[in-house]
Design an enzyme around this catalytic site. Structure first.
Site, PDB file in Angstrom:
ATOM      1  N   ASP A 168       0.808  -1.216   0.000  1.00  0.00           N
ATOM      2  CA  ASP A 168       0.000   0.000   0.000  1.00  0.00           C
ATOM      3  C   ASP A 168       0.845   1.271   0.000  1.00  0.00           C
ATOM      4  OD1 ASP A 168      -2.642  -0.792  -0.008  1.00  0.00           O
ATOM      5  OD2 ASP A 168      -2.721  -1.109   2.149  1.00  0.00           O
TER       6      ASP A 168
HETATM    7  C1  GLC Z   1      -0.870   2.470   5.811  1.00  0.00           C
HETATM    8  C2  GLC Z   1      -0.130   1.274   6.333  1.00  0.00           C
HETATM    9  C3  GLC Z   1      -0.424   0.051   5.541  1.00  0.00           C
HETATM   10  C4  GLC Z   1      -1.911  -0.117   5.441  1.00  0.00           C
HETATM   11  C5  GLC Z   1      -2.608   1.147   4.966  1.00  0.00           C
HETATM   12  C6  GLC Z   1      -4.095   0.945   5.022  1.00  0.00           C
HETATM   13  O1  GLC Z   1      -0.482   2.748   4.522  1.00  0.00           O
HETATM   14  O2  GLC Z   1       1.246   1.471   6.343  1.00  0.00           O
HETATM   15  O3  GLC Z   1       0.168  -1.069   6.140  1.00  0.00           O
HETATM   16  O4  GLC Z   1      -2.181  -1.141   4.558  1.00  0.00           O
HETATM   17  O5  GLC Z   1      -2.254   2.227   5.761  1.00  0.00           O
HETATM   18  O6  GLC Z   1      -4.841   2.093   4.994  1.00  0.00           O
HETATM   19  C1  GLC Z   2      -1.840  -3.902   5.250  1.00  0.00           C
HETATM   20  C2  GLC Z   2      -3.042  -3.944   4.337  1.00  0.00           C
HETATM   21  C3  GLC Z   2      -2.777  -4.796   3.133  1.00  0.00           C
HETATM   22  C4  GLC Z   2      -1.486  -4.408   2.485  1.00  0.00           C
HETATM   23  C5  GLC Z   2      -0.334  -4.427   3.476  1.00  0.00           C
HETATM   24  C6  GLC Z   2       0.952  -3.942   2.882  1.00  0.00           C
HETATM   25  O1  GLC Z   2      -1.696  -5.126   5.876  1.00  0.00           O
HETATM   26  O2  GLC Z   2      -4.184  -4.426   4.999  1.00  0.00           O
HETATM   27  O3  GLC Z   2      -3.829  -4.679   2.215  1.00  0.00           O
HETATM   28  O4  GLC Z   2      -1.248  -5.294   1.436  1.00  0.00           O
HETATM   29  O5  GLC Z   2      -0.663  -3.596   4.553  1.00  0.00           O
HETATM   30  O6  GLC Z   2       0.937  -2.582   2.607  1.00  0.00           O
END
Ligand code: GLC
Ligand code: GLC
Length: 811
Positions: free
Chosen positions: A483
Site C-alpha cells: 500500500d
Molecule cells: C498504511 C499502512 C499500511 C496499510 C494502509 C491501510 O499505509 O502502512 O500497512 O495497509 O495504511 O490504509
Molecule cells: C496492510 C493492508 C494490506 C497491504 C499491506 C501492505 O496489511 O491491509 O492490504 O497489502 O498492509 O501494505
C-alpha cells in the site's frame, strides 16, 4: 520471559500474569455478533460492523491503556476488586485468563472468594453470555456486593467519538426488572436496541455514568461501588451505562452463578413499541429466556466447543515439535477464522471505524479459511466480486453491513483484481464446486450489470493485460500489495492520505510484484479454463502469461535479484543502482513462487540475496537499505522511520512468500527456518521483547534497522495468518488440494524423520504418513494409497464417507 502457557489439550492460552507487555486479547462470536476481550476484561462489542453498529464504547490509545470493558466489581468489606485485576488493580491472590476458541474465562480470587467470568457468544445468537460464578472458599460467611458495568456506545462508533454537541443530549434507556435497555435513537430511524440483563433479582442499578462513577474519578474507583450504594439512576443524555447491583451472601464453601447477557435486537418498524415511548421488549425477553439457567448456558458452551472440534478436525498434524503442532492444529486456524470475519477492521490496533473488508485482504484471508466452512467462503467470494467494476478494477474495500464498495478508502490498486482468481480457484479445489463460476454477479453492486463469476475472473486477468507499461510489465496504479509504494502520488501535503490523494494515473510506473502475481494466477486461470473445457480461452491467456515471463527476464532482473518496480520517470526501483531500497522482498517472493527464470538459476540467486540482505534474527525485512529520507516519487513507504512497517520492517505477511519460493527450489531447511522466526508459538520465551500475543501472528515485527528489533505490533488482523497456514500446509508439509485429488510433495528440514497428518477432503478422511528415511528435503519416492502403489504425487479422489490411508516415502 513468559506470561502464561499453552494448554493444548483445552486449546487455550492461559495467562497467569495480568501485566502482559500489551493487552492480550481474544475474539468472541463467529457470525454476526462479536466482542473483543482483553486478558483484564477490556474491550467492546458490535453487531456485524464495528463502525456502524457498536454496542459498547471503547477508547483507543487511552491512559492507562485498555481502560473500559465489561467489568465486574466485587466489594467484600472494605476491599473492592475485579476478577480480571483491572480496573481497580487490587492485587489478587489468584489470577488466570484462559483465552480459548471463541471464549474467554477469567478467574480471580481475593480474601477467600473466587470469581470466574466465562464469556462467549452462543452459536447463531445475537448476544454474549457472561456467566459469573462466585465461590466462598473461606471459613466465614461472606456478604458481597457485586456490581456489573458496561458503557453504551451510541451506535456509530465514529460519530460517538466526535459529535458531542449532539450526542450528550440523545442517550435514552429503560429499566425493567433486572434488564437495562439501551434505546438511543430508537424513536427515530433505528429499529434496533441493546440490553444488558442478569437472571436474578437486583437490589439496585445505574444507567447514568457520571452518577455511578463520579465526574472526576476513573473506572478504578466508581463512587457507587466504593460506597457500596447504587444510585438507581435513569440516564437522560450524557453517557448511558448499564450497571446491576446484587447483594450476595455466601456461607463457607457455598457458591452462586449469575448469568448476564448483553444482547442486540432488531424489530420490524410496525412492531417497535409496546406503548407510547415504551419499546417492544418481547424479542429481548425471548433471548434472555433462552439462556437463563446454568444448564442452558453449559449446553450452549458445549455446542461451541464441538463446533470448534469439528472445524479444527479438518486438518491436524503431528510432527516432532509441539510448537509447530499447536500453531497448525489450533491457533493458526483459529486466527484464520478471525481474519475471515474481521478482515482488517477491529482489533486493538484497528479501531473498527477506518476499514471494512478489503478486496485484496479478504480474498487472501480465504486461503486459510476455505477448508473450514466452504459455504461461507463461497458467499464471501461472491460478495467481494460484486464490488468489482466492469473494467476489472475494484473498490479497495467495502462495509460489511451494506456490502457496498466504500469510495472513501481509495482505489486503483492494480494487484486487487488478481486475488479473486486465487480465492476462487482455491475454493473450487477444496470443494469441487465449479457452479460458483456460473453465478450471476453484479458489477459495482448493480444487479443490472451482472455477469457470470467466470467473467469476473476473466476481466480480472485482462485488467493486467490491458494495463501494461513501457517494459510490458504491469502498471502499478496507486500501489500494489504494498500500500505504501505510491509511485504515482507525489504527495507533499501532510494533511492528505496516500490512500486517496491525487494519483497521477501515469502509464509508466510498473510493478514486478504484480508481474509475478500475474504469472502465478494467470497460470491458474489457464488451468481453470482447461478444466471447464474453455481451451481457446486457455490458449489465448497462456500467451499473455508467456509474454510476462519474457518481460520479467528481459527487464525485471537486476543481476542478483528481481527489480521491484519502475517509477513514474521509468527509473529502476529496488536495484543495486539505488542508494537506498536496493532490494525488496515482494518481487523476490512472487517471481520465485512463479519460478521465473528458475532454469537459468535466477530463483536461487534471488533467494540467496534475500538471505544475505534482508534476513535477520527476527524474520525477513521488507527492503534494504531502509529509506532514511522522504522520496516524493516513492510515497508513504519512505515516511516510516527505518525498520518499521513497510520501510524495512519485518512485514510478516510477505515472509511466507519467501518460504514458498524456497520450497520451489527444494530448500526445506531454509523454508522452515523462516517459518520458525515469525511463528508466534516459537517466540513465547521472548514475550517481553515481542510484546504481543504468543498465540497469533502480528502484521509487523520491528526490523534490523529499528530501535528495538524484534518488537512486534498490530497483532491478529494480518494476511500473515492465511499465508503462513498456506505455506506450512501446502508447501512445507506439501499437501495441496487440486481439482482431481490431493497432491503431496513435502519440502521439509532434512533432519525430520517425517510427520503425520489427518485431512478431511470432500467428505473423505485421509490418514497420511510421510516418512523420510533418507533424510532429504524434497522428493517423493513412493506413494501408497490404501495399500496400493500410485504413480506420481497425486492421491486420486477417494470414496467419501470413508477413511483412507496414504503413505508417502520421501527420497
Ligand atoms: C498504511 C499502512 C499500511 C496499510 C494502509 C491501510 O499505509 O502502512 O500497512 O495497509 O495504511 O490504509
Ligand atoms: C496492510 C493492508 C494490506 C497491504 C499491506 C501492505 O496489511 O491491509 O492490504 O497489502 O498492509 O501494505
Amino acid at each position: 520471559m513468559k506470561y502464561g502457557f499453552f494448554d493444548d489439550a483445552n486449546r487455550e492460552y492461559v495467562i497467569t500474569n495480568p501485566k502482559t507487555p500489551y493487552p492480550w486479547i481474544n475474539y468472541l462470536g463467529n457470525e454476526d455478533f462479536f466482542s473483543l476481550v482483553s486478558n483484564t476484561g477490556g474491550g467492546y462489542t458490535f453487531y456485524k460492523d464495528a463502525k456502524f453498529r457498536r454496542l459498547t464504547r471503547y477508547r483507543y490509545n487511552n491512559v492507562p491503556t485498555d481502560d473500559g470493558g465489561k467489568y465486574f466489581y466485587i466489594k467484600d468489606g472494605e476491599t473492592v476488586w475485579n476478577p480480571g485485576w483491572k480496573p481497580c488493580k487490587t492485587s489478587l491472590d489468584k489470577y488466570e485468563c484462559h483465552h480459548g476458541m471463541s471464549y474467554t474465562k477469567i478467574i480471580g480470587a481475593k480474601n477467600g472468594v473466587e470469581a470466574e467470568v466465562l464469556q462467549f457468544v452462543p452459536l447463531g445468537f445475537w448476544g454474549e453470555i457472561l456467566k459469573v460464578s462466585l465461590k466462598n472458599e473461606s471459613k466465614e460467611t461472606k456478604k458481597l456486593k457485586l456490581f456489573s458495568f458496561i458503557e453504551w456506545c451510541l451506535w456509530n462508533a465514529s460519530d460517538d467519538m466526535e459529535n458531542f454537541q449532539r450526542n450528550f443530549s440523545t442517550g435514552e434507556v429503560e429499566i425493567e426488572g433486572s434488564v437495562i435497555y439501551h434505546k438511543t435513537e430508537f424513536k427515530e430511524r433505528r429499529n434496533h436496541y441493546a440490553f444488558y440483563s442478569v437472571n436474578t433479582p437486583i437490589q439496585g442499578y445505574d444507567t447514568d455514568r457520571e452518577s455511578f462513577i463520579g465526574l472526576y474519578n476513573g473506572f478504578d474507583c466508581p463512587d457507587a461501588v466504593m460506597e457500596g450504594k447504587p444510585r438507581n439512576t435513569e440516564a437522560h443524555g450524557w453517557s448511558p451505562i448499564a450497571s446491576h447491583y446484587i447483594e450476595v451472601e455466601l456461607a463457607p464453601g457455598a457458591s452462586k452463578d449469575f448469568i448476564f447477557m448483553l444482547g442486540y435486537v432488531e424489530v420490524a418498524p410496525e412492531e417497535k413499541w409496546e406503548s407510547k415511548l415504551v419499546i417492544n421488549k418481547k424479542p429481548a425477553k425471548a433471548m434472555i429466556a433462552k439462556y437463563d439457567t446454568v444448564e442452558k448456558v453449559q449446553a450452549a458452551f458445549n455446542e461451541l466447543r464441538s463446533y470448534w472440534d469439528n472445524l479444527l478436525g479438518k486438518i491436524t498434524i503431528k510432527s516432532n515439535d509441539e510448537r509447530l503442532d499447536r500453531m497448525v492444529n489450533i491457533w493458526n486456524q483459529y486466527q484464520c477464522m478471525i481474519t475471515f470475519n474481521m478482515s482488517r477492521s477491529a482489533s486493538f490496533f484497528e479501531s473498527g471505524i477506518g476499514r471494512g473488508m478489503g478486496f485484496r485482504d479478504s480474498n487472501q484471508d480465504l486461503i486459510g479459511f476455505v477448508h473450514q466452512i466452504p459455504a461461507r467462503a463461497r458467499e464471501r467470494i461472491l460478495d467481494i466480486a460484486a464490488t468489482q467494476f466492469e473494467d476489472g478494477s475494484c473498490y479497495h474495500q467495502y462495509q460489511p453491513l451494506t456490502k457496498k464498495g466504500n469510495s472513501a478508502i481509495g482505489g486503483d490498486f492494480n494487484d486487487d483484481p488478481l486475488w479473486l482468481i486465487l480465492s476462487t480457484t482455491e475454493y473450487i479445489k477444496e470443494t469441487g464446486d465449479f457452479s460458483i463460476l456460473d453465478e450471476m454477479v453484479p458489477f459495482d453492486n448493480d444487479e443490472s450489470k451482472a455477469k457470470t463469476h467466470f467473467e469476473h475472473l476473466k476481466i480480472s486477468f485482462y485488467h493486467v493485460v490491458n494495463n501494461l507499461g513501457p517494459h510490458n510489465l504491469p502498471l502499478i496504479g496507486r500501489a500494489d500489495w504494498n500500500d505504501c509504494l505510491n509511485l504515482n502520488c507525489f504527495s507533499n501535503d501532510p494533511n492528505e492520505s496516500f490512500q486517496t490523494t491525487g494519483n497521477k494515473k501515469g502509464r509508466t510506473a510498473e510493478s514486478l510484484m504484480i508481474a509475478g502475481l500475474f504469472v502465478i494466477y494467470g497460470k491458474e486461470f489457464v488451468k481453470l479454463c482447461k478444466q471447464i473445457g474453455k481451451n481457446d480461452e486457455a490458449a489465448e491467456a497462456q500467451k499473455h502469461v508467456d509474454n510476462m515471463i519474457e518481460a520479467v527476464k528481459k527487464d525485471g532482473w537486476d543481476g542478483e535479484w528481481y527489480l521491484r518496480a519502475y517509477d513514474y520517470f521509468g527509473r529502476k526501483v529496488g536495484s543495486n543502482e539505488n542508494e537506498e531500497g536496493k532490494i525488496f522482498i515482494e518481487s523476490q517472493g512472487w517471481c520465485t513462487m512463479a519460478e521465473i527464470g528458475k532454469e537459468e538459476g535466477l530463483c536461487q540467486k534471488a533467494l540467496d540475496s534475500v538471505k544475505e540482505r534482508l534476513d535477520c534474527k527476527y524474520g525477513i525485512v521488507l527492503n534494504n537499505p531502509a529509506f532514511t529520507k522522504y522520496y516524493i516519487e516513492y510515497g508513504e513507504i519512505s515516511t516510516y522511520p527505518a525498520g518499521y512497517k513497510e520501510n524495512a520492517g519485518i512485514f510478516c505477511h510477505n515472509n511466507p512468500w519467501i518460504m514458498i519460493g524456497e520450497t520451489m527450489i527444494g530448500r526445506g531447511d531454509r523454508a522452515y527456518e523462516y517459518y520458525t522466526k515469525i511463528a508466534p508459538s516459537f517466540l513465547e520465551d521472548i514475550s517481553d521483547l515481542h510484546k504481543v500475543e504468543p498465540y497469533v501472528y502480528c502484521q509487523m515485527i520491528a526490523g534490523k534497522d529499528a530501535y528495538r528489533p524484534g518488537e512486534a505490533k498490530n497483532s491478529w488482523l494480518s494476511g500473515t495468518a492465511a499465508w503462513n497456514f498456506y505455506a506450512i500446509i501446502q508447501y512445507i508439509l506439501g499437501l495441496k488440494p487440486d481439482y482431481d485429488g490431493i497432491s503431496i510433495n513435502p519440502c521439509i528440514p532434512k533432519a525430520w524423520d517425517g510427520f503425520t497428518m489427518i485431512r478431511q477432503f470432500r467428505g473423505a478422511t485421509y490418514n497420511i504418513t510421510v516418512k523420510n528415511p533418507n533424510h532429504v528435503s524434497k522428493g517423493v519416492k513412493q506413494l501408497i494409497v490404501n495399500g496400493k502403489q500410485v504413480d506420481g504425487i497425486v492421491v486420486p479422489m477417494q470414496e467419501a464417507g470413508k477413511t483412507h490411508t496414504v503413505e508417502v516415502i520421501m527420497g
